[in-house]
Scaffold this active site. Structure first.
Site, PDB file in Angstrom:
ATOM      1  N   CYS A 110      37.901  21.078  37.783  1.00  0.00           N
ATOM      2  CA  CYS A 110      38.625  21.872  38.771  1.00  0.00           C
ATOM      3  C   CYS A 110      39.951  21.240  39.143  1.00  0.00           C
ATOM      4  O   CYS A 110      40.991  21.907  39.171  1.00  0.00           O
ATOM      5  CB  CYS A 110      37.765  22.072  40.013  1.00  0.00           C
ATOM      6  SG  CYS A 110      38.578  23.018  41.313  1.00  0.00           S
ATOM      7  N   CYS A 115      40.633  24.987  38.291  1.00  0.00           N
ATOM      8  CA  CYS A 115      41.031  25.797  39.448  1.00  0.00           C
ATOM      9  C   CYS A 115      42.396  25.452  40.015  1.00  0.00           C
ATOM     10  O   CYS A 115      43.220  26.341  40.249  1.00  0.00           O
ATOM     11  CB  CYS A 115      40.008  25.643  40.577  1.00  0.00           C
ATOM     12  SG  CYS A 115      38.313  25.344  40.090  1.00  0.00           S
ATOM     13  N   LYS A 118      45.485  25.803  37.567  1.00  0.00           N
ATOM     14  CA  LYS A 118      45.525  27.226  37.215  1.00  0.00           C
ATOM     15  C   LYS A 118      46.095  28.053  38.358  1.00  0.00           C
ATOM     16  O   LYS A 118      46.924  28.948  38.144  1.00  0.00           O
ATOM     17  CB  LYS A 118      44.122  27.716  36.869  1.00  0.00           C
ATOM     18  CG  LYS A 118      44.016  29.222  36.659  1.00  0.00           C
ATOM     19  CD  LYS A 118      42.568  29.662  36.649  1.00  0.00           C
ATOM     20  CE  LYS A 118      41.924  29.516  38.026  1.00  0.00           C
ATOM     21  NZ  LYS A 118      40.501  29.905  38.023  1.00  0.00           N
ATOM     22  N   TYR A 256      36.664  35.349  32.194  1.00  0.00           N
ATOM     23  CA  TYR A 256      37.681  35.240  33.237  1.00  0.00           C
ATOM     24  C   TYR A 256      38.770  34.230  32.895  1.00  0.00           C
ATOM     25  O   TYR A 256      39.940  34.407  33.276  1.00  0.00           O
ATOM     26  CB  TYR A 256      37.034  34.925  34.592  1.00  0.00           C
ATOM     27  CG  TYR A 256      36.528  33.520  34.770  1.00  0.00           C
ATOM     28  CD1 TYR A 256      37.340  32.537  35.316  1.00  0.00           C
ATOM     29  CD2 TYR A 256      35.233  33.167  34.406  1.00  0.00           C
ATOM     30  CE1 TYR A 256      36.887  31.247  35.491  1.00  0.00           C
ATOM     31  CE2 TYR A 256      34.771  31.879  34.581  1.00  0.00           C
ATOM     32  CZ  TYR A 256      35.597  30.920  35.127  1.00  0.00           C
ATOM     33  OH  TYR A 256      35.141  29.638  35.285  1.00  0.00           O
ATOM     34  N   GLU A 260      42.602  35.292  32.942  1.00  0.00           N
ATOM     35  CA  GLU A 260      43.522  34.615  33.866  1.00  0.00           C
ATOM     36  C   GLU A 260      44.720  34.024  33.138  1.00  0.00           C
ATOM     37  O   GLU A 260      45.878  34.232  33.549  1.00  0.00           O
ATOM     38  CB  GLU A 260      42.767  33.516  34.615  1.00  0.00           C
ATOM     39  CG  GLU A 260      41.778  34.033  35.641  1.00  0.00           C
ATOM     40  CD  GLU A 260      40.972  32.937  36.305  1.00  0.00           C
ATOM     41  OE1 GLU A 260      40.521  33.160  37.441  1.00  0.00           O
ATOM     42  OE2 GLU A 260      40.803  31.860  35.698  1.00  0.00           O
ATOM     43  N   GLY A 346      34.608  30.475  25.808  1.00  0.00           N
ATOM     44  CA  GLY A 346      33.455  29.999  26.561  1.00  0.00           C
ATOM     45  C   GLY A 346      33.491  28.497  26.736  1.00  0.00           C
ATOM     46  O   GLY A 346      34.394  27.815  26.238  1.00  0.00           O
ATOM     47  N   HIS A 525      45.562  47.610  61.149  1.00  0.00           N
ATOM     48  CA  HIS A 525      46.451  48.528  60.439  1.00  0.00           C
ATOM     49  C   HIS A 525      47.905  48.063  60.545  1.00  0.00           C
ATOM     50  O   HIS A 525      48.312  47.559  61.590  1.00  0.00           O
ATOM     51  CB  HIS A 525      46.316  49.927  61.048  1.00  0.00           C
ATOM     52  CG  HIS A 525      47.145  50.962  60.358  1.00  0.00           C
ATOM     53  ND1 HIS A 525      46.811  51.489  59.139  1.00  0.00           N
ATOM     54  CD2 HIS A 525      48.308  51.564  60.734  1.00  0.00           C
ATOM     55  CE1 HIS A 525      47.709  52.380  58.783  1.00  0.00           C
ATOM     56  NE2 HIS A 525      48.642  52.443  59.740  1.00  0.00           N
ATOM     57  N   GLU A 530      41.582  47.075  55.689  1.00  0.00           N
ATOM     58  CA  GLU A 530      41.054  48.052  56.640  1.00  0.00           C
ATOM     59  C   GLU A 530      40.251  49.155  55.949  1.00  0.00           C
ATOM     60  O   GLU A 530      39.388  49.781  56.567  1.00  0.00           O
ATOM     61  CB  GLU A 530      42.180  48.676  57.461  1.00  0.00           C
ATOM     62  CG  GLU A 530      43.100  49.603  56.686  1.00  0.00           C
ATOM     63  CD  GLU A 530      44.171  50.238  57.576  1.00  0.00           C
ATOM     64  OE1 GLU A 530      43.796  50.886  58.575  1.00  0.00           O
ATOM     65  OE2 GLU A 530      45.359  50.070  57.261  1.00  0.00           O
TER      66      GLU A 530
END
Length: 559
Positions: A110, A115, A118, A256, A260, A346, A525, A530
């Site tokens: 990570c 993470c 990235k 993913y 990404e 993978g 709002h 919302e």
């Protein structure tokens, strides 16, 4: 026998003492050579730091953690906070024969090649997309953005990114030292279920560590497909080694990581081609509504998509460029001119060097170690978490699991464990995805079709108010509701800021919130979020006759 570590200035005195006891001292110059003597209460205060052995001294700890990534570090620090004597084995970073990274480094995947770097690249890509390209928003908001703003300084950002990561590495080291954790650099492997040998790759020395509790937290590494020419390609690790920006790049994969990195490269201006074997990307674990929306956005805004393409070989041409051969419905296609091909098909666990058989720990044919809900392997006292297990391969999951396990083992809380349910996750795709809970198909399988209803909406957010229709990025939001009380068992979103919105909603889903609970919260709002509390039918429900009637918020039902 009790064993002491051999050190030069102590050995002269120990040698004569060993003769008195009738025990020979090893002549080895290894730092792990030992002096052994018979049991005696006089030495109990010394022997508590060493194991019983007739060969090599093993330093004694309460917990040995193999792997200094997020999960291993979290468990080690929590355990040390409870007073445990803890060692972390961290191999650091080296390079294989083909230049591939061996070991993620201090802090794990990570921090170093996952993470964190990235996300930095993702945010850089977002900045450029706002200024330049057919989904840019800057001009619509009145900014005169010159074409030169599209130029991107890849080497400069890489240098700043690497310096940022280096500071994080230092923070890990500091935190370990402040916690009183012994850091042992090298590659660890089991001698038995309680003893781990650590070979320092830089100097060849070996240390042995023993503990009643051993945690396997070695993480994973990118997998390469077994095709000719794969050695000419890079993996996600190699992406962070790139010194210059690729001009034309192929990304192989449907998960993913592939999505990404293809999005990052496309957003930064590289000619990017995404190849995947199926009809869509993200074929596993994501709600069909999200996948459908993502595919629409990728087709509209890039990168270039190549569905139903299986890579068969890569050829490096005389000019250094790469040609990718793929099979599409039985027909071979060759695409040339790539300066980079990134394989993101993978990841596999880094368990091959652990000598698991010596400890009796079982792994499957892919190297994953299966554990129960308490992170126990099949061997008492040996545990595993993170990417070396086949479960959720997410950094916060490993951190939480490690801390809970330390609570159980050293914090006197036998019930402590991580609940592997309703775990939120984000994909930093373009646009980003956030999801928590069950997909609609999963919910229907678990509860039955009659028990499931959904609420969904798809629209361009106000961020793109001044863009032409074809240059707007869509947002998609969906609730999966279960039973007459309409409990939210799945919440899914895609679109700008989804990555930042999800955390609060994840808390609500984990607490068992219903649609009525959502609607009891007055909308903020104008925001994207919302919509989750104002879906059609707000404050109403159907009675037994199918008639629309008011639905009181929970806080009024007991009045």
């Amino acid at each position: 026998m009790h064993c002491f570590k051999r050190t030069g200035h102590l050995m002269s005195g120990f040698a004569s003492f060993s003769k008195l006891l009738g025990v020979a001292v090893s002549n080895s110059r290894s730092s792990s050579s030992v002096l052994c003597y018979s049991k005696d209460a006089r030495f109990s205060r010394l022997s508590r730091f060493f194991c019983i052995s007739n060969k090599t001294m093993a330093e004694k700890f309460d917990l040995v953690v193999i792997g200094g990534g997020s999960g291993g570090s979290a468990m080690a620090r929590r355990a040390a906070g409870y007073g445990a004597r803890v060692a972390i084995i961290e191999r650091g970073v080296s390079r294989g024969p083909n230049g591939d990274r061996l070991g993620a480094g201090v802090g794990g995947t990570c921090v170093n090649v996952g993470c964190v770097p990235k996300k930095l690249m993702f945010m850089a890509s977002q900045h450029r997309e706002q200024m330049h390209g057919h989904v840019s928003t800057a001009k619509g908001y009145g900014f005169d953005v010159p074409e030169s703003a599209a130029a991107f300084d890849w080497p400069g950002l890489k240098a700043r990114r690497d310096a940022y990561i280096h500071r994080l590495n230092g923070m890990y080291d500091t935190n370990w030292k402040e916690a009183g954790i012994e850091v042992v650099m090298g590659v660890g492997s089991f001698d038995d279920a309680n003893t781990v040998s650590v070979v320092n790759e830089s100097n060849g020395t070996t240390r042995k560590l023993t503990a009643p509790h051993v945690m396997i937290a070695v993480g994973g590494q990118p997998t390469r497909p077994p095709i000719p020419g794969a050695e000419h390609c890079i993996t996600s690790d190699g992406f962070f080694d790139l010194e210059t920006q690729p001009k034309k790049v192929a990304v192989l994969g449907a998960g993913y990581i592939a999505v990404e990195l293809a999005g990052v490269l496309n957003g930064l201006g590289s000619e990017t081609h995404l190849y995947y074997r199926g009809d869509t990307v993200l074929r596993h674990g994501f709600d069909p509504f999200i996948v459908e929306t993502l595919m629409q956005e990728l087709e509209a805004h890039g990168p270039n998509l190549h569905a139903k393409n299986t890579p068969t070989k890569v050829v490096k041409e005389s000019d250094g460029s790469l040609t990718l051969f793929t099979d599409c419905d039985g027909k071979e296609t060759a695409t040339s001119g790539f300066d980079t091909i990134l394989m993101a098909i993978g990841r596999s666990p880094v368990t091959g060097t652990l000598k698991l058989d010596n400890a009796g720990v079982k792994a499957d044919d892919k190297g994953f170690i299966h554990v129960d809900k308490y992170e126990n392997t099949n061997v008492a006292g040996v545990y595993c978490l993170g990417d070396a297990t086949p479960g959720f391969q997410l950094t916060p999951v490993a951190i939480a699991a490690g801390r809970r396990l330390a609570d159980r083992l050293f914090g006197n809380e036998p019930r402590a464990r991580l609940g592997y349910k309703d775990i939120a996750t984000v994909v930093f795709s373009h646009p980003p995805i956030g999801t928590v809970g069950l997909t609609e198909p999963e919910a229907r399988k678990e509860f039955g079709d009659d028990a499931i209803t959904t609420k969904s909406a798809r629209f361009p957010s106000m961020l793109f108010a001044f863009n032409e229709a074809e240059h707007k990025v869509k947002t998609g939001l969906k609730l999966v509701l279960q039973g007459p009380e309409e409990r939210v068992v799945g919440l899914h979103m895609i679109g700008p800021y989804s990555d930042e919105m999800l955390q609060g909603f994840a808390v609500a889903v984990r607490m068992g919130a219903t649609r009525a609970d959502f609607e009891a919260s007055v909308a903020i709002h104008p925001t994207i979020g919302e919509e989750f509390v104002t879906f059609g039918g707000w404050g109403q429900t159907k009675d037994a006759d199918g008639k629309t009637v008011p639905q009181l918020p929970p806080y009024l039902r007991d009045e």
